[in-house]
Motif scaffolding. Structure first.
Motif, PDB file in Angstrom:
ATOM      1  N   LEU A   1       9.196   9.580  -5.852  1.00  0.00           N
ATOM      2  CA  LEU A   1      10.193  10.559  -5.412  1.00  0.00           C
ATOM      3  C   LEU A   1      10.272  10.567  -3.891  1.00  0.00           C
ATOM      4  O   LEU A   1      11.348  10.602  -3.300  1.00  0.00           O
ATOM      5  N   PHE A   2       9.097  10.510  -3.266  1.00  0.00           N
ATOM      6  CA  PHE A   2       9.022  10.468  -1.807  1.00  0.00           C
ATOM      7  C   PHE A   2       9.748   9.234  -1.283  1.00  0.00           C
ATOM      8  O   PHE A   2      10.523   9.299  -0.327  1.00  0.00           O
TER       9      PHE A   2
ATOM     10  N   GLY B   1      15.460  10.129   4.898  1.00  0.00           N
ATOM     11  CA  GLY B   1      14.581   9.654   5.963  1.00  0.00           C
ATOM     12  C   GLY B   1      15.273   8.681   6.884  1.00  0.00           C
ATOM     13  O   GLY B   1      15.409   8.942   8.079  1.00  0.00           O
TER      14      GLY B   1
ATOM     15  N   ARG C   1       2.391   1.784  -3.399  1.00  0.00           N
ATOM     16  CA  ARG C   1       1.458   2.182  -4.448  1.00  0.00           C
ATOM     17  C   ARG C   1       0.796   3.524  -4.184  1.00  0.00           C
ATOM     18  O   ARG C   1       0.218   4.108  -5.097  1.00  0.00           O
ATOM     19  N   ASN C   2       0.830   3.986  -2.956  1.00  0.00           N
ATOM     20  CA  ASN C   2       0.056   5.188  -2.645  1.00  0.00           C
ATOM     21  C   ASN C   2       0.878   6.416  -2.274  1.00  0.00           C
ATOM     22  O   ASN C   2       0.326   7.406  -1.814  1.00  0.00           O
ATOM     23  N   THR C   3       2.195   6.343  -2.414  1.00  0.00           N
ATOM     24  CA  THR C   3       3.000   7.551  -2.216  1.00  0.00           C
ATOM     25  C   THR C   3       3.887   7.736  -3.446  1.00  0.00           C
ATOM     26  O   THR C   3       4.167   6.779  -4.155  1.00  0.00           O
ATOM     27  N   PRO C   4       4.319   8.985  -3.693  1.00  0.00           N
ATOM     28  CA  PRO C   4       5.138   9.232  -4.887  1.00  0.00           C
ATOM     29  C   PRO C   4       6.467   8.481  -4.822  1.00  0.00           C
ATOM     30  O   PRO C   4       7.045   8.314  -3.740  1.00  0.00           O
TER      31      PRO C   4
ATOM     32  N   GLU D   1       0.820  -1.209   0.000  1.00  0.00           N
ATOM     33  CA  GLU D   1       0.000   0.000   0.000  1.00  0.00           C
ATOM     34  C   GLU D   1       0.857   1.263   0.000  1.00  0.00           C
ATOM     35  O   GLU D   1       0.545   2.225  -0.690  1.00  0.00           O
ATOM     36  N   ILE D   2       1.938   1.255   0.777  1.00  0.00           N
ATOM     37  CA  ILE D   2       2.796   2.446   0.797  1.00  0.00           C
ATOM     38  C   ILE D   2       3.448   2.631  -0.558  1.00  0.00           C
ATOM     39  O   ILE D   2       3.489   3.735  -1.106  1.00  0.00           O
TER      40      ILE D   2
ATOM     41  N   TYR E   1       4.372  -2.795  -6.481  1.00  0.00           N
ATOM     42  CA  TYR E   1       3.485  -2.887  -7.637  1.00  0.00           C
ATOM     43  C   TYR E   1       3.431  -4.310  -8.179  1.00  0.00           C
ATOM     44  O   TYR E   1       2.370  -4.818  -8.533  1.00  0.00           O
TER      45      TYR E   1
ATOM     46  N   TRP F   1       8.961   1.752 -16.215  1.00  0.00           N
ATOM     47  CA  TRP F   1       8.851   2.740 -15.149  1.00  0.00           C
ATOM     48  C   TRP F   1      10.130   2.821 -14.335  1.00  0.00           C
ATOM     49  O   TRP F   1      10.551   3.903 -13.927  1.00  0.00           O
TER      50      TRP F   1
ATOM     51  N   LEU G   1      14.934  10.227 -10.939  1.00  0.00           N
ATOM     52  CA  LEU G   1      14.703  10.876  -9.649  1.00  0.00           C
ATOM     53  C   LEU G   1      15.928  10.789  -8.742  1.00  0.00           C
ATOM     54  O   LEU G   1      15.952  11.368  -7.660  1.00  0.00           O
TER      55      LEU G   1
ATOM     56  N   TYR H   1      13.524   9.702  -1.647  1.00  0.00           N
ATOM     57  CA  TYR H   1      13.985  10.723  -0.697  1.00  0.00           C
ATOM     58  C   TYR H   1      14.037  10.120   0.706  1.00  0.00           C
ATOM     59  O   TYR H   1      14.981  10.321   1.466  1.00  0.00           O
ATOM     60  N   MET H   2      13.000   9.341   1.017  1.00  0.00           N
ATOM     61  CA  MET H   2      12.917   8.674   2.312  1.00  0.00           C
ATOM     62  C   MET H   2      14.078   7.690   2.479  1.00  0.00           C
ATOM     63  O   MET H   2      14.685   7.612   3.547  1.00  0.00           O
TER      64      MET H   2
END
Ligand SMILES: Nc1ncnc2c1ncn2[C@@H]1O[C@H](COP(=O)(O)OP(=O)(O)OP(=O)(O)O)[C@@H](O)[C@H]1O
Ligand SMILES: Nc1ncnc2c1ncn2[C@@H]1O[C@H](COP(=O)(O)OP(=O)(O)OP(=O)(O)O)[C@@H](O)[C@H]1O
Ligand SMILES: [Mg+2]
Ligand SMILES: [Mg+2]
Lengths: 217, 221, 246, 240, 240
Positions: free
Chosen positions: B71-72, B80, B66-69, B63-64, B105, B158, B165, B75-76
């Motif tokens: 790039l995020f 992070g 698939r549901n966050t960018p 879920e994480i 995915y 992809w 990035l 970066y994390m």
């Protein structure tokens, strides 16, 4: 970790970034969907051979990193065409075409999924091409396409994190700005991720639900 | 209107450097796919394992991812986790970010593919005396990979695009990073990025074409 | 021409880098402040128009200008010859010394100590280009460019980088800000003084001419010294170079 | 009257109709029989202009179907057609399936269209299924709904293309009954079918198609009792 | 010998096997008939341990199938089973389908396994299809391949679950011939089937299942000629 220097002001700043993310997403998805439907219908109508040039162009948007598309569009509009466009305009233009390229595929799949016999039945009742499209193909294709379309819209929202390169301060960029000042990367990043998650997950779940429901009949 | 003077010659001189970058881009993408597929298989098994905590871990991952960018996620992986004193080089951070994304995915794709394989296939395998793992390995997995092959190809494309990035975590040896560095030196933004775009396009085409040929060879049934 | 356009449009759009304290940064309410921000405001006032600060990361300064998103750059941009092939520079409006900042745990006390370590700087800056060349010359250690100055100092304080070269003003500002634990300025980098200039499109002679005179006036009227005292403090850098006409 | 004059039609290399001549008078029931791939379905779809033809002419009440100037949407309103595969519109209720074309094509009001639709649905025995979705219907019910849908446009002609061949055996009867009823009411019909008993009992004439050619046509008694052509004899022997 | 002792089995609320007692001797051919849902398939999958049971015992050559200590993978090697459908592994050639289990489960070398596989495939009449993929085979050929695949493990028992019921009528014969051949060779078999002629001709005994109970068992002549139970009579009347 929970004593933070984050002020109400900063939260408003983050919310503004989130607002920008949503704004860019809504504009791009709206324009991109209209274009995507147009391109998708044209592709189906013309057939693979005649639509090849269109297919080629749309494919380009799916084969080059969005970051490069943004940088190039920005450079092209400003340096070559000398147009005075705001970063937001460039971002929305690129993202719209990007959305349209994917959306056209989804639309095509949806239309192809409507059985030819059903369309024949409609035409043989005297319905015109437009009436067939409007009353038969569209409702049926929508069932096939909507779950993927929701996926696409969410994808665009996530990809909109890249529009920082054309000086649009959206959610992730706002987060980075706050990290610069507050130096609490983990906390701020979690906050930012949670926001994306909170918008995405219910919509994604809804898409999954529709898919399940409609695939049964 | 077109009073901009293109300087293709100057930009083309940088082509060898950019091609070197393309190789690094391919390295990251291929590695992230190979590891991503393995992880996705594991995640899929965890989700099927019947153990609630294991399934929950796998589901959270998916879920994480698939549901966050993306790039995020990258970066994390760099800034992070460094908050906990864990340091990864830009290459590794980028690789972790993309692999995390790929695995999430792909696991979802694999789950869909599994649904399409009739239960009787496992039964047939088990009744020949195969263990659960053998039945999965020799009967289910190959069929699952076939059904998920097209989504896997898309994910590979992809992955290639996502390498761009890497610049946010200090990567400058991949195609995008190299291009950006060259741009900083010469400011021939349009020409340099146009060349990079063409290289990316060619790579993705080679991959989709290659995948199609591979599929024709692998899946003769 | 552009100069007329600016005056008639009533707004001057400046590219400013906002994670580059004290030249550009944000205050507690996230409003842009800093030397460059004030400099832009002064320029707008001189032109009799409103100033608009457009935040640009380092690698995007020139593209922002070339794409017409901004009218001038007030973005601490080094006036290299390579870049002058693309954009037009004014005379220098500021000069930087380069300083080495290191993570205390790396045991680096001078520029030479950086040899063999992981070092970094902001992608596309004067110091990044010079430092990368130096790392290659040393033949050991590695160089990492980050997108923003903030990312560089974040990576430095996290220990992902052992040291960085940045303008001394930025280094001082960041170390004194107290945001970053365990880093200190340990010395000078033996790079040439980094003269930074305002920039505009290279064929906008009218505007470039105006910028040159404006920089000159800022020094003559003492405004330069005043801004320097406000934002940086200490010995005022000399903007002239001996022995040559400019 | 439907007049088919020397019609030829190919798909790619393959000639599917090799010069068909045929006239169907008002009020007549013509049954078409023939092996798989003999061109029966193709002929029907040519008659209402869903497929173009290569040469020859098809006239419906004197209007040339494939003439450029012909308004096909208008022409099709008087030719109802029902296909082999059920082609219900799955997103609409039974009632909506039937009212859609009258409302959108003929411009009827909702009330008007529903009155007609209800009448036709009751006619085919679906009076109690108005609000049901087609997926909930049996195959036979779906076919009857398709017939009602075509009838709601008040067509002058009805074409039926093997409407029972995708049905389970026990559902065939109810659909054939509906066709018989229509025939008795005087509807002009062309029925492609494999149901020989139906062909014998209901039709005025039977045409036998063989490889794109109309090999034989005549009264049912003649075709079934004393076929003139060898190919007809063979075909009838094989299906008996 | 397969011994089934008072076996009960439920799916959720529904009891599917209500205390079955049955013994199949070495070399015997037992046919199981019965209505849909009577529990025939469930019994077969219990015998080779694919399904757990709720109470009772199943012994195969004295080994208790559902005992914790039983190595099911080992046990299943001596019980071949062929299902109604979806038996073939579509990603493997016919030869690979048959060699997979001998190689991976018995640890045979590739050459060894192929020799055995070729023998069994020739046995069921597929000697010329070794390199073909199952999707290119007819349904009957696929079922014969599944039989060869089970035989390649040299099982002592073979279970067949309606192996012909998903086949087109003209393909049924070839599969039944194969079963008959196996029976003549002395294989111990339990065949669930709807083919009454086969049951009569080939089996030593016929068992009739009714709603989870074995209502009647006996020689074919007795079951088909003089059934004792009313339910058996009704069932046989309905399938004739
Ligand atoms: N759209 C099409 N494109 C190409 N070939 C077609 C098409 N439609 C039909 N054909 C071919 O034309 C021939 C005649 O088809 P048609 O459907 O008219 O036969 P038919 O007599 O209705 O047979 P059946 O009894 O099987 O329905 C067949 O060989 C068919 O494969
Ligand atoms: N895995 C399962 N879960 C729940 N119910 C099941 C399952 N397998 C079978 N059943 C139910 O158990 C009952 C017996 O099924 P079984 O398949 O053994 O019948 P059968 O005699 O083989 O019938 P058929 O002739 O239709 O194959 C049926 O009502 C069936 O629905
Ligand atoms: Mg037909
Ligand atoms: Mg069964």
């Amino acid at each position: 970790m929970f004593d933070t220097a984050l002020t109400a002001n900063d939260l408003i700043f983050l919310a503004k970034g989130a607002g920008m993310t949503i704004l860019v997403t809504i504009i791009s998805v709206a324009i991109g969907t209209v274009l995507g439907i147009l391109f998708g219908v044209v592709r189906v109508q013309l057939g693979a051979a005649l639509a090849a040039p269109l297919t080629f162009v749309l494919d380009i948007f799916r084969s080059i990193p969005l970051l490069i598309q943004l940088v190039l569009a920005n450079a092209f509009a400003g340096m070559v065409l000398k147009l005075q466009m705001s970063g937001l305009t460039v971002a929305c233009m690129v993202l719209s075409l990007y959305t349209a390229a994917y959306c056209a595929e989804i639309v095509r799949g949806g239309i192809d999924a409507v059985p030819a016999t059903t369309r024949r039945a409609a035409r043989s009742l005297g319905m015109s091409w437009g009436q067939d499209m409007r009353y038969i193909v569209m409702p049926l294709a929508t069932r096939v396409a909507l779950p993927s379309w929701i996926g696409l819209a969410l994808g665009v929202m996530k990809d909109s994190a890249l529009v920082y390169v054309v000086q649009v301060t959206e959610l992730l960029k706002s987060t980075q700005i706050l990290i610069t000042r507050l130096q609490e990367p983990m906390f701020l990043l979690l906050l930012c991720g949670a926001f994306y998650f909170i918008i995405s997950l219910p919509l994604a779940r809804f898409g999954g639900y529709l898919e399940k429901r409609w695939s049964n009949d | 209107m077109f009073d901009y003077t293109f300087q293709w010659k100057q930009a083309m001189a940088k082509l060898p450097q950019m091609l070197d970058g393309a190789v690094v881009t391919m390295e990251v993408a291929v590695l992230s796919m190979v590891i991503g597929i393995l992880l996705a298989v594991v995640l899929t098994l965890l989700r099927l394992s019947g153990s609630r905590p294991l399934a929950a871990i796998a589901t959270t991952w998916v879920e994480i991812a698939r549901n966050t960018p993306a790039l995020f996620q990258i970066y994390m992986a760099h800034f992070g986790v460094a908050s906990f004193g864990i340091h990864f080089s830009p290459f590794v951070s980028l690789l972790i970010g993309i692999t995390f994304n790929n695995a999430g995915y792909l696991a979802e794709n694999f789950r869909g593919a599994l649904k399409a394989i009739p239960e009787t296939q496992t039964r047939a395998g088990r009744s020949l005396g195969m263990s659960q793992l053998q039945a999965f390995r020799y009967i289910i997995l190959p069929q699952m990979l076939r059904i998920a092959f097209l989504p896997m190809t898309n994910q590979m494309v992809w992955a290639i695009l996502m390498t761009s990035l890497g610049v946010t975590v200090g990567m400058n040896t991949d195609l995008y990073g190299v291009t950006q560095d060259l741009n900083a030196l010469t400011f021939r933004t349009f020409e340099l990025f146009a060349i990079a775009a063409v290289i990316f396009y060619v790579i993705t085409k080679i991959i989709t074409l290659g995948a199609r040929l591979l599929a024709a060879r692998l899946f003769r049934y | 021409d552009k100069l007329d356009d600016i005056i008639s449009s009533g707004t001057l759009r400046c590219a400013v880098v906002l994670d580059f304290p004290p030249m550009g940064m944000r205050d507690d309410s996230n409003t842009p402040i800093g030397f460059d921000v004030d400099y832009c405001n002064d320029l707008a006032a001189a032109l009799g128009v409103e100033a608009e600060i457009v935040e640009t990361p380092f690698p995007e300064r020139i593209p922002a200008l070339m794409s017409g998103r901004v009218d001038v750059g007030v973005a601490s941009t080094s006036d290299t010859l390579e870049r002058a092939k693309t954009v037009g520079f004014s005379v220098p409006y500021f000069a930087f010394e380069m300083a080495v900042t290191s993570n205390d745990e790396a045991g680096i006390t001078s520029f030479e100590d950086m040899k063999g370590h992981t070092v970094g700087a902001v992608a596309g800056t004067y110091e990044a280009i010079a430092l990368q060349a130096q790392v290659e010359a040393w033949g050991e250690g590695s160089f990492r460019p980050y997108q923003t100055q903030a990312d560089v100092f974040l990576a430095l304080s996290q220990g992902q980088l052992d040291a960085t070269v940045s303008t001394s003003t930025v280094a001082q500002a960041n170390v004194q800000s107290g945001n970053f634990d365990g880093i200190s300025v340990v010395g000078k980098a033996p790079f040439d003084t980094d003269y930074v200039a305002l920039f505009a499109k290279r064929d906008e002679y009218g505007l470039l001419n105006y910028l040159n005179l404006f920089v000159n006036q800022q020094v003559r009227t003492g405004r330069y010294a005043e801004l320097y005292e406000t934002w940086v403090g200490g010995e005022l850098p000399d903007l002239t170079v001996g022995g040559v006409y400019r | 009257m439907i007049e088919i004059q020397n019609v030829r039609k190919s798909f790619g290399q393959m000639e599917v109709l090799k010069g068909i001549d045929l006239t169907v008078a008002k009020g007549e029931v013509l049954t078409v029989i023939g092996g798989s791939g003999s061109g029966k379905s193709t002929l029907l779809t040519c008659i209402n202009g869903l497929e173009p033809i290569d040469s020859g002419k098809i006239l419906v009440d004197g209007t040339e179907v494939h003439a450029k100037s012909t308004n096909l949407n208008k022409l099709r309103q008087k030719i109802g057609i029902v296909f082999q595969q059920w082609n219900a519109f799955p997103h609409l209720t039974v009632l909506e399936n039937v009212t859609l074309a009258p409302r959108k094509v003929l411009g009827m009001s909702k009330g008007e269209a529903e009155a007609i639709a209800e009448k036709q649905l009751r006619h085919v025995g679906l009076g109690d299924k108005l609000k049901t979705f087609p997926t909930r219907l049996s195959g036979g019910q779906q076919q009857r709904m398709a017939i009602a849908r075509a009838l709601a446009m008040s067509p002058d002609y009805m074409l039926f293309d093997e409407v029972t061949s995708a049905l389970d055996p026990q559902l065939v009867g109810e659909v054939l009954e509906t066709l018989k009823m229509l025939a008795e009411e005087g509807m002009t019909m062309i029925c492609v079918t494999h149901e020989m008993a139906f062909a014998r009992d209901v039709s005025n004439r039977v045409a036998y198609f063989h490889k794109g050619v109309m090999a034989e046509i005549g009264a049912p008694d003649q075709i079934f009792g004393a076929p003139q052509e060898e190919v007809t004899r063979q075909f009838l022997a094989s299906v008996r």
